[in-house]
Every structure is written in structure tokens, then in C-alpha cells.
Design a protein around this motif. Structure first.
Motif, PDB file in Angstrom:
ATOM      1  N   VAL A 109       0.872  -1.148  -0.428  1.00  4.40           N
ATOM      2  CA  VAL A 109      -0.128   0.225  -0.034  1.00  4.40           C
ATOM      3  C   VAL A 109       0.801   1.360   0.157  1.00  4.40           C
ATOM      4  N   GLU A 110       2.179   1.715   0.772  1.00  5.00           N
ATOM      5  CA  GLU A 110       3.033   2.690   1.337  1.00  5.00           C
ATOM      6  C   GLU A 110       3.312   2.805  -0.365  1.00  5.00           C
ATOM      7  N   ALA A 111       4.162   1.724  -1.097  1.00  5.94           N
ATOM      8  CA  ALA A 111       4.136   1.498  -2.446  1.00  5.94           C
ATOM      9  C   ALA A 111       3.755   2.513  -3.357  1.00  5.94           C
ATOM     10  N   ILE A 112       2.237   1.948  -3.568  1.00  8.45           N
ATOM     11  CA  ILE A 112       1.077   2.896  -4.262  1.00  8.45           C
ATOM     12  C   ILE A 112       1.377   4.467  -4.026  1.00  8.45           C
ATOM     13  N   VAL A 113       1.505   4.200  -2.515  1.00  9.72           N
ATOM     14  CA  VAL A 113       0.898   5.980  -2.005  1.00  9.72           C
ATOM     15  C   VAL A 113       2.551   6.613  -2.795  1.00  9.72           C
ATOM     16  N   ARG A 114       2.868   6.403  -1.796  1.00 11.88           N
ATOM     17  CA  ARG A 114       4.390   6.970  -2.204  1.00 11.88           C
ATOM     18  C   ARG A 114       5.849   6.376  -3.220  1.00 11.88           C
ATOM     19  N   GLY A 115       5.300   5.499  -4.025  1.00 10.53           N
ATOM     20  CA  GLY A 115       6.217   4.840  -5.518  1.00 10.53           C
ATOM     21  C   GLY A 115       6.473   6.277  -6.300  1.00 10.53           C
ATOM     22  N   VAL A 116       7.661   5.513  -6.642  1.00 12.50           N
ATOM     23  CA  VAL A 116       7.698   6.259  -8.547  1.00 12.50           C
ATOM     24  C   VAL A 116       6.738   5.065  -9.498  1.00 12.50           C
ATOM     25  N   LEU A 117       6.565   6.441 -10.260  1.00 12.33           N
ATOM     26  CA  LEU A 117       6.259   5.256 -11.246  1.00 12.33           C
ATOM     27  C   LEU A 117       7.332   5.205 -12.736  1.00 12.33           C
ATOM     28  N   ARG A 118       7.044   3.789 -12.561  1.00 15.46           N
ATOM     29  CA  ARG A 118       7.728   3.047 -13.892  1.00 15.46           C
ATOM     30  C   ARG A 118       7.256   2.297 -14.995  1.00 15.46           C
ATOM     31  N   ARG A 119       7.642   3.171 -16.233  1.00 13.54           N
ATOM     32  CA  ARG A 119       7.339   2.371 -17.264  1.00 13.54           C
ATOM     33  C   ARG A 119       7.994   0.441 -17.425  1.00 13.54           C
ATOM     34  N   VAL A 120       6.730  -1.141 -17.522  1.00 18.01           N
ATOM     35  CA  VAL A 120       6.586  -1.748 -18.347  1.00 18.01           C
ATOM     36  C   VAL A 120       6.324  -1.815 -19.433  1.00 18.01           C
ATOM     37  N   ASP A 121       6.973  -3.638 -19.498  1.00 20.86           N
ATOM     38  CA  ASP A 121       6.358  -3.525 -21.358  1.00 20.86           C
ATOM     39  C   ASP A 121       5.274  -4.798 -20.794  1.00 20.86           C
ATOM     40  N   VAL A 122       4.012  -5.055 -21.936  1.00 21.83           N
ATOM     41  CA  VAL A 122       3.063  -5.963 -22.012  1.00 21.83           C
ATOM     42  C   VAL A 122       3.854  -6.518 -23.414  1.00 21.83           C
ATOM     43  N   GLY A 123       2.978  -8.005 -23.501  1.00 20.28           N
ATOM     44  CA  GLY A 123       3.158  -8.467 -24.349  1.00 20.28           C
ATOM     45  C   GLY A 123       1.793  -8.961 -25.009  1.00 20.28           C
ATOM     46  N   GLU A 124       1.905  -9.262 -26.629  1.00 19.89           N
ATOM     47  CA  GLU A 124       0.320  -9.623 -26.442  1.00 19.89           C
ATOM     48  C   GLU A 124       0.240 -10.427 -27.724  1.00 19.89           C
ATOM     49  N   VAL A 125      -0.910 -11.458 -27.561  1.00 19.30           N
ATOM     50  CA  VAL A 125      -1.071 -12.535 -28.387  1.00 19.30           C
ATOM     51  C   VAL A 125      -2.539 -13.009 -28.731  1.00 19.30           C
ATOM     52  N   ASN A 126      -2.561 -12.777 -30.328  1.00 17.83           N
ATOM     53  CA  ASN A 126      -4.204 -13.143 -30.523  1.00 17.83           C
ATOM     54  C   ASN A 126      -4.460 -11.969 -30.255  1.00 17.83           C
ATOM     55  N   GLY A 127      -4.744 -10.580 -29.286  1.00 20.17           N
ATOM     56  CA  GLY A 127      -5.536  -9.352 -29.600  1.00 20.17           C
ATOM     57  C   GLY A 127      -5.260  -9.726 -27.751  1.00 20.17           C
ATOM     58  N   ARG A 128      -4.685 -10.534 -27.154  1.00 24.68           N
ATOM     59  CA  ARG A 128      -5.010 -10.615 -25.266  1.00 24.68           C
ATOM     60  C   ARG A 128      -3.746 -10.139 -25.128  1.00 24.68           C
ATOM     61  N   MET A 129      -3.632  -9.141 -24.202  1.00 23.42           N
ATOM     62  CA  MET A 129      -2.011  -8.754 -23.365  1.00 23.42           C
ATOM     63  C   MET A 129      -1.829 -10.337 -22.055  1.00 23.42           C
ATOM     64  N   PHE A 130      -0.414  -9.402 -22.075  1.00 20.80           N
ATOM     65  CA  PHE A 130       0.182 -10.953 -21.234  1.00 20.80           C
ATOM     66  C   PHE A 130       1.411  -9.469 -20.506  1.00 20.80           C
ATOM     67  N   VAL A 131       1.300  -9.925 -19.073  1.00 15.77           N
ATOM     68  CA  VAL A 131       2.339  -8.887 -18.307  1.00 15.77           C
ATOM     69  C   VAL A 131       3.725 -10.462 -17.667  1.00 15.77           C
ATOM     70  N   ASN A 132       3.086 -11.820 -17.936  1.00 15.20           N
ATOM     71  CA  ASN A 132       4.156 -12.764 -17.152  1.00 15.20           C
ATOM     72  C   ASN A 132       5.028 -13.588 -19.034  1.00 15.20           C
ATOM     73  N   ASN A 133       3.729 -14.774 -19.331  1.00 14.79           N
ATOM     74  CA  ASN A 133       4.260 -15.033 -20.687  1.00 14.79           C
ATOM     75  C   ASN A 133       2.694 -15.470 -20.984  1.00 14.79           C
ATOM     76  N   SER A 134       3.901 -16.380 -22.030  1.00 10.39           N
ATOM     77  CA  SER A 134       2.136 -17.069 -23.049  1.00 10.39           C
ATOM     78  C   SER A 134       2.853 -17.936 -23.419  1.00 10.39           C
ATOM     79  N   SER A 135       2.294 -19.176 -23.537  1.00  8.72           N
ATOM     80  CA  SER A 135       2.786 -19.993 -23.354  1.00  8.72           C
ATOM     81  C   SER A 135       2.078 -21.147 -24.651  1.00  8.72           C
ATOM     82  N   VAL A 136       2.149 -22.099 -24.859  1.00  4.42           N
ATOM     83  CA  VAL A 136       1.049 -23.619 -25.824  1.00  4.42           C
ATOM     84  C   VAL A 136       2.126 -24.389 -25.074  1.00  4.42           C
ATOM     85  N   GLY A 137       0.960 -25.752 -24.851  1.00  4.08           N
ATOM     86  CA  GLY A 137       1.779 -27.243 -24.378  1.00  4.08           C
ATOM     87  C   GLY A 137       1.684 -27.656 -22.914  1.00  4.08           C
TER      88      GLY A 137
END
Length: 228
Positions: A109-137
Motif C-alpha cells: 500500500v505504501e509503495a502505491i501511495v508513495r512509490g515512483v512510477l515505472r514503465r514496463v512492457d506488456v506482451g500481446e498474443v491474438n489481441g490479448r495482453m500478458f504481463v508474465n508469459n504466454s505458452s502452448v503445450g
């Protein structure tokens, strides 16, 4: 707007979650912040509520839950002026851990209120975004089976072991064609795993990411030499 809206995953029943919602509001109040806590079920409800908050000019949309909740909220706020906040309440919390977000509620909670903003990447597969990973199998199959076992009341690691044993011994290999940076690759494998940035594969940091802003998708394929 200076508003902070918290989206709390209420999938496992709203009764106990109401108390958690009040606890969250109290934690934010300690740092002088007033929040709106919205109890939502995953899926359409969640994304619609986040869209509403973004449209109304929320400064921060907070995902309170596991990686699935984070992924859903991130998919809506990506590319907008609304920032993503994370209160890691899930089983594994990969995204929060890789970003160094505290797992303790008060510290997060403190990080949200007092923390700094950072830009991070997102991935996309078939129009759906993912922040960790996407896999088949084999990996997504194991995850689905692990989650099913956890819903039956098994612990995280007990559910994982059960899922591994039930899947790996009889999981078929398949042939896959990839086009990576203009180069065609054909492999026989049990898994194609695409990470949002690079995953560590050695030592104690295996499965971790040291950064989420390198602008890179990392593709992993086990060699098809045997199921184990």
C-alpha cells in the motif's frame, strides 16, 4: 483525478472479502489516501469496472489479487494515463516479485501511495495482453491442473506435484514452426513459452526476471528428447 481505485478479486466469495476491503481502506488511510474498493469477479465484470475507472480519470487502478487479476487490470490501463498498482494477494505473484513489489499488504500500500512510477512492457498474443508469459503445450496444462487441485483444497506445492505427475508422464510432443527475427525454425517439443522479457534459467534465480522494460520477448523451447 487523484483517485485510487482498488479492484479486489471476489471470486472465492464476497463475504470474507468485505472484511479484506475494509482492511485495505484502513491501510491506505494510514498514508493519507482515500480509496474506492470494488469487489469484482474475474472476467467481464473486472475489465468493465476498470474501464469505468479509467474513463472517470482514476490516477491509479490497483489489482488486488494474483497474476490473473494483475493481467486483467494491466490489459485495460496499458497505454492510458492511469497507472497500475499491485496488492499481491495471489498464490505465486510472479509479476509483483519480479518488480520488487512488497508482498506485505501495508508495505505494498505504501509503495502505491508513495512509490515512483515505472514503465514496463506488456506482451500481446491474438489481441490479448500478458504481463508474465504466454505458452502452448505442457506448461499451461500443468497450471490449469494445479489450479483445479487448489480449488479442491490442496496446498500450492501439493497441487503442483499432482499436476506435474498427471501431465508429464503422458504428455505428447508436437512439431512447431517459428519465425523469429526473420529466421524460420522447426522443432519437436512439449512446450513453446514466450516471456515478457527474459527469464533466468540458472541457479537460485531460475524463473525470475531481472527487468520488465527491455522491450524484448524471450522464446523458450525444451528439446524434445523425452518427456521427463
Amino acid at each position: 483525478s487523484d483517485s485510487i481505485v482498488v479492484f479486489l478479486n471476489a471470486a472465492s466469495g464476497a463475504a470474507g472479502k468485505q472484511a479484506i476491503a475494509e482492511e485495505m481502506a484502513d491501510e491506505f488511510a494510514k498514508f493519507g489516501a482515500t480509496v474506492e474498493v470494488v469487489l469484482v469477479k474475474p472476467g467481464c465484470d473486472l475489465c468493465e469496472e476498470v474501464r469505468r475507472a479509467v474513463k472517470e480519470g482514476a490516477r491509479v487502478a490497483v489489482a488486488a489479487g494474483g497474476d490473473g487479476t494483475v493481467n486483467a487490470v494491466a490489459s485495460v490501463v496499458a497505454g492510458t494515463e492511469t497507472a497500475l498498482g499491485v496488492l499481491p494477494l495471489g498464490t505465486l505473484n510472479h509479476f509483483a516479485k519480479d518488480l520488487g513489489i512488497p508482498l506485505d499488504l501495508g508495505q505494498a500500500v505504501e509503495a502505491i501511495v508513495r512509490g515512483v512510477l515505472r514503465r514496463v512492457d506488456v506482451g500481446e498474443v491474438n489481441g490479448r495482453m500478458f504481463v508474465n508469459n504466454s505458452s502452448v503445450g505442457v506448461y499451461p496444462t500443468i497450471v490449469r491442473k494445479r489450479e483445479a487441485q487448489q480449488r479442491l483444497g490442496k496446498s500450492k506445492w501439493s497441487a503442483f506435484a499432482h499436476a506435474m505427475l498427471s501431465v508429464v508422464g503422458r504428455y505428447p510432443l508436437f512439431r512447431v514452426g517459428l519465425l523469429i527475427d526473420g529466421k524460420a525454425i522447426t522443432r519437436k517439443t512439449s512446450l513453446v513459452f514466450v516471456g515478457n522479457n527474459e527469464y533466468e534459467l540458472h541457479g537460485l534465480q531460475i524463473g525470475k526476471r531481472t527487468r520488465l522494460d527491455a522491450g524484448m520477448l524471450a522464446v523458450y523451447l525444451p528439446h524434445g528428447v523425452g518427456r521427463w
